[in-house]
Enzyme design. Structure first.
Site, PDB file in Angstrom:
ATOM      1  N   LYS A   1       2.785  11.371  -3.465  1.00 30.96           N
ATOM      2  CA  LYS A   1       1.749  10.659  -4.157  1.00 30.96           C
ATOM      3  C   LYS A   1       0.717  11.625  -5.091  1.00 30.96           C
ATOM      4  CE  LYS A   1      -1.493   7.085  -3.353  1.00 30.96           C
ATOM      5  NZ  LYS A   1      -2.249   6.156  -2.323  1.00 30.96           N
TER       6      LYS A   1
ATOM      7  N   ASP B   1       0.701  -1.083  -0.056  1.00 38.39           N
ATOM      8  CA  ASP B   1      -0.132   0.146  -0.036  1.00 38.39           C
ATOM      9  C   ASP B   1       0.916   1.347   0.082  1.00 38.39           C
ATOM     10  OD1 ASP B   1      -1.665   2.054   0.458  1.00 38.39           O
ATOM     11  OD2 ASP B   1      -2.121   1.481   2.621  1.00 38.39           O
TER      12      ASP B   1
ATOM     13  N   ASP C   1     -12.628   5.790   2.713  1.00 38.16           N
ATOM     14  CA  ASP C   1     -11.097   5.920   2.842  1.00 38.16           C
ATOM     15  C   ASP C   1     -10.939   7.255   3.421  1.00 38.16           C
ATOM     16  OD1 ASP C   1      -8.557   5.814   2.968  1.00 38.16           O
ATOM     17  OD2 ASP C   1      -8.278   4.647   1.125  1.00 38.16           O
TER      18      ASP C   1
ATOM     19  N   GLU D   1      -7.184   0.677  -4.488  1.00 39.82           N
ATOM     20  CA  GLU D   1      -7.335   0.564  -2.739  1.00 39.82           C
ATOM     21  C   GLU D   1      -8.578   0.022  -2.965  1.00 39.82           C
ATOM     22  OE1 GLU D   1      -5.996   4.510  -1.974  1.00 39.82           O
ATOM     23  OE2 GLU D   1      -4.160   3.965  -2.670  1.00 39.82           O
TER      24      GLU D   1
HETATM   25  P1  ADP Z   1      -2.728   7.528   3.954  1.00 36.65           P
HETATM   26  O1  ADP Z   1      -3.777   6.546   3.329  1.00 36.65           O
HETATM   27  O2  ADP Z   1      -3.286   8.778   3.698  1.00 36.65           O
HETATM   28  O3  ADP Z   1      -1.134   7.303   3.527  1.00 36.65           O
HETATM   29  P2  ADP Z   1      -3.422   6.327   6.545  1.00 36.65           P
HETATM   30  O4  ADP Z   1      -4.499   5.403   6.012  1.00 36.65           O
HETATM   31  O5  ADP Z   1      -2.248   5.828   7.112  1.00 36.65           O
HETATM   32  O6  ADP Z   1      -2.792   7.352   5.538  1.00 36.65           O
HETATM   33  O7  ADP Z   1      -4.031   7.370   7.654  1.00 36.65           O
HETATM   34  C1  ADP Z   1      -3.231   8.466   8.295  1.00 36.65           C
HETATM   35  C2  ADP Z   1      -3.770   9.294   9.123  1.00 36.65           C
HETATM   36  O8  ADP Z   1      -4.513   8.283  10.124  1.00 36.65           O
HETATM   37  C3  ADP Z   1      -3.208  10.258   9.961  1.00 36.65           C
HETATM   38  O9  ADP Z   1      -3.929  11.570   9.945  1.00 36.65           O
HETATM   39  C4  ADP Z   1      -3.172   9.551  11.319  1.00 36.65           C
HETATM   40  O10 ADP Z   1      -3.019  10.836  12.405  1.00 36.65           O
HETATM   41  C5  ADP Z   1      -4.370   9.238  11.262  1.00 36.65           C
HETATM   42  N1  ADP Z   1      -4.815   8.130  12.616  1.00 36.65           N
HETATM   43  C6  ADP Z   1      -3.811   7.101  12.780  1.00 36.65           C
HETATM   44  N2  ADP Z   1      -4.348   6.450  13.917  1.00 36.65           N
HETATM   45  C7  ADP Z   1      -5.109   7.071  14.324  1.00 36.65           C
HETATM   46  C8  ADP Z   1      -6.188   7.086  15.709  1.00 36.65           C
HETATM   47  N3  ADP Z   1      -5.886   6.044  16.322  1.00 36.65           N
HETATM   48  N4  ADP Z   1      -6.988   7.984  15.992  1.00 36.65           N
HETATM   49  C9  ADP Z   1      -7.329   8.841  14.906  1.00 36.65           C
HETATM   50  N5  ADP Z   1      -6.557   8.983  13.851  1.00 36.65           N
HETATM   51  C10 ADP Z   1      -5.710   8.253  13.462  1.00 36.65           C
HETATM   52 MG    MG Z   2      -4.479   4.965   2.261  1.00 35.10          MG
END
Ligand code: ADP
Ligand code: MG
Length: 622
Positions: free
Chosen positions: A83, A20, A205, A183
């Site tokens: 990205k 991912d 998402d 995705e």
């Molecule tokens: P992306 O798909 O954009 O790469 P992710 O799916 O990894 O990102 O999401 C990242 C986001 O999720 C960040 O803003 C992070 O702060 C938030 N995040 C991760 N864990 C938690 C949590 N326990 N509670 C709230 N937000 C969270």
């Molecule tokens: Mg993502």
């Protein structure tokens, strides 16, 4: 004599990795012991932040968590959100360009160049650095195998140029791309939704900086994207920003405007805000805490979950607006969506889950970690593409059926024995009695027809159903068995949205011999079980018919002639007298007689309905 060169069986690993490649975070997963697992070195976090730091002086770039940690000290040397630039040209970026804090311009070949540390890079080259890092992160957790073949996920809306750029970056990273997968499709694969025959799925998402809603349809295991919508600048970063604003406001008296807008200070504040936000996903309150040692200044405030929810509610509302748009583009109503899948770290925020559940009127899938789902699904796809199949693996099937007790001690089987896992099944239930405000659920396991012959797994209750006539409540019950065999059962009443959820491990405490014994018993008792089952079902049906007959008799008694009335009352008392001890054929006769006797009653009621329609009266006034 010459030598012929033989192509020795290449020692290429048969394993392929799912990646991912996210805007904020990237993850690797592989298929292992019959299921997809996230791979990361022991003692290290699963995800690799999609961040690259250039230390200068020709030192190699630092990618991932370490790179991100250096961002506070020298933000101008730290790149993120690459990205967003993949496969794009400066002219297409429009207002996005202004939001990118590093210099970006088109190269002579039409490919973007990003300036950092006195050099310039294409987004493909930068993405390749991230891919290398996340691939290595995953490989360090694998003993001998170093899978070079990968499946990489991209957003469903990525166009050809963006997909090609992703392929190119994998090539630069020395990886062999088996397939680029959407995705949302990957998320569905992780939940085993490809095993559903047909249906519509919404994948919600919410990541760090982007929100994507995709509506997919599934037909015989093949996914089709019906519509996508979203906001390329809406995500967890925005949640962080509202907390950063609190810090900035709170420190206004102690720090100058300049200090408050210093990139280093803001990065530190963002990290403090994110920590507080994440804590609020599990605790009702958390500390927003930041120390600025260089100035001897400290910010401290306790934030409650309610406070954060209030601050971010306009942002959450925006995600729901997008959902509305995506559904309308797909030509679907919320109730036509069969499954909702939550993806992205920001869906851990409870208010986000609640908003999605409320909009789709359905308990969304959250059984897997939302930030890992996409990588897990990529690993499932990688496994399938390398010749693996889900159902070849014994671990992957449910050995005994799973179901719910229904009225009369019979069982409604939701997940049939030998279903491949992960899998989920949803079925509708309703209330049996008038004004019933709660439903007791009894989860059972086994092949026999009656509850008393099956294994009881758990009992739970759904409360808070508004009083209404029997049979009017609409309760959707979902059984989901994950790849570990853990069963999650959720129930939701559609009109009020009240819901509840339990988790059980169906196979714990059961030996192989016991499973076998239960299967044999079901075969040996098949004929007798069938009869008992039929009895129970008939008893239930007669009970429901009696309630309905008595209710309608009240309202139209005066309009019936004596002969019909006597006939109906005789059938009612015969039905009452019939007990469960009656044979199925006896019960069937009683049921049929009740139906025959009440035919004139039904006709009369139909007539009244028709008349009232003609006279413009509402149905409930009849
Ligand atoms: P992306 O798909 O954009 O790469 P992710 O799916 O990894 O990102 O999401 C990242 C986001 O999720 C960040 O803003 C992070 O702060 C938030 N995040 C991760 N864990 C938690 C949590 N326990 N509670 C709230 N937000 C969270
Ligand atoms: Mg993502």
């Amino acid at each position: 004599m010459g030598y012929i060169e033989l192509n020795v069986l290449n020692n290429q690993s048969n394993l392929a990795m799912g990646i991912d490649l996210g805007t904020t975070n990237s993850l690797a997963a592989v298929w292992k012991d019959g299921r997809p697992v996230i791979v990361h070195p022991e003692g290290e976090a699963a995800s690799v932040p999609s961040v690259i730091h250039f230390p200068g002086e020709d030192k190699a770039p630092i990618v991932g968590r370490k790179g991100r940690d250096l961002a506070a000290a020298s933000p101008e040397r730290t790149l993120f959100s690459i990205k967003r630039l993949m496969g794009r040209q400066a002219a297409e970026l429009g207002s996005e360009l202004a939001m990118i804090p590093f210099p970006v311009k088109d190269g002579e070949d039409g490919v973007l160049r990003i300036q950092v540390d006195g050099k310039s890079f294409t987004p493909q080259e930068l993405s390749a650095l991230i891919l290398n890092k996340v691939h290595d992160h995953g490989c360090r957790a694998l003993e001998e195998e170093k899978p070079d073949r990968v499946v990489i996920t991209v957003p469903a809306y990525f166009d050809d140029a963006q997909r090609q750029a992703t392929r190119d970056s994998a090539r630069l990273a020395g990886l062999d791309v088996l397939r680029i997968v959407n995705e949302p499709t990957a998320a569905c694969l992780a939940y085993g939704l490809d095993q559903n025959k047909t249906g519509n799925i919404a994948v919600f998402d919410l990541g760090g900086g982007t929100f994507d809603i995709s509506v997919l349809s599934i037909d015989d295991g093949v996914f089709k994207v019906l519509s996508t919508a979203g906001d390329t600048h809406l995500g967890g970063d925005d949640f962080d920003r509202v907390l950063v604003n609190l810090i900035v406001e709170g420190l206004k008296g102690q720090l100058s405007e300049e200090e408050l807008s210093d990139p280093g200070f803001l990065t530190g504040a963002r990290l403090a805000a994110e920590r507080c936000k994440c804590a609020l996903s599990s605790d009702p309150e958390a500390e927003l805490h930041m120390v600025l040692a260089s100035r001897g200044v400290t910010f401290h405030k306790t934030i409650t979950r309610d406070e954060l929810d209030e601050l971010i509610s306009p942002l959450i509302e925006k995600t729901i607006d997008c959902c509305r748009r995506a559904l309308s583009d797909a030509g679907l109503k919320p109730e036509e969506v069969d499954e909702v899948v939550l993806v992205g770290g920001s869906t851990r925020v409870i208010a986000v889950r609640a908003a999605a559940e409320n909009f789709f009127k359905r308990i969304p899938h959250t059984e897997l970690n939302p930030d890992e789902v996409v990588a897990l699904g990529a690993a499932v796809q990688a496994h399938i593409l390398t010749g693996g199949s889900r159902d070849m693996l014994l671990l992957d099937v449910i050995p005994l059926s799973l179901g719910l007790e229904t009225v009369g001690g019979a069982i409604s089987k939701l997940v049939e024995r030998n279903s491949t896992i992960p899998c989920s099944v949803t079925e509708g239930f309703t209330t049996y009695a008038d004004n019933q405000t709660g439903i007791d659920f009894h989860i059972v396991q086994g092949e026999r027809e009656m509850v008393s012959d099956c294994r009881s797994l758990a009992k739970f209750q759904l409360k808070g159903i508004p009083p209404m006539p029997a049979g009017m409540a609409r309760v959707a019950v979902r059984f989901h068995v994950d790849a570990d065999g853990v069963l999650t059962v959720s129930a939701r009443e559609e009109s009020t949205g009240v819901s509840t959820l339990v988790e059980v491990e169906p196979m714990s405490g059961l030996s192989d011999e016991e499973v076998e014994r239960m299967l044999i018993a079901s075969i040996e008792n098949a004929a007798e079980d069938f009869e008992t089952r039929r009895n129970a079902d008939l008893n239930t049906e007669i009970g429901t018919m009696l309630t309905a007959t008595e209710r309608s008799l009240e309202s139209v008694r005066a309009a019936l002639d004596k002969e019909t009335l006597d006939d109906i009352e005789a059938a009612i008392s015969a039905s009452r007298a019939a007990t469960s001890s009656e044979s199925p054929s006896g019960l069937q006769a009683v049921r049929d007689e009740l139906e025959r006797a009440t035919l004139p009653l039904a006709a009369l009621l139909m007539n009244n309905v028709a008349k009232s329609a003609l006279s413009g009266k509402r149905l409930d006034e009849v």
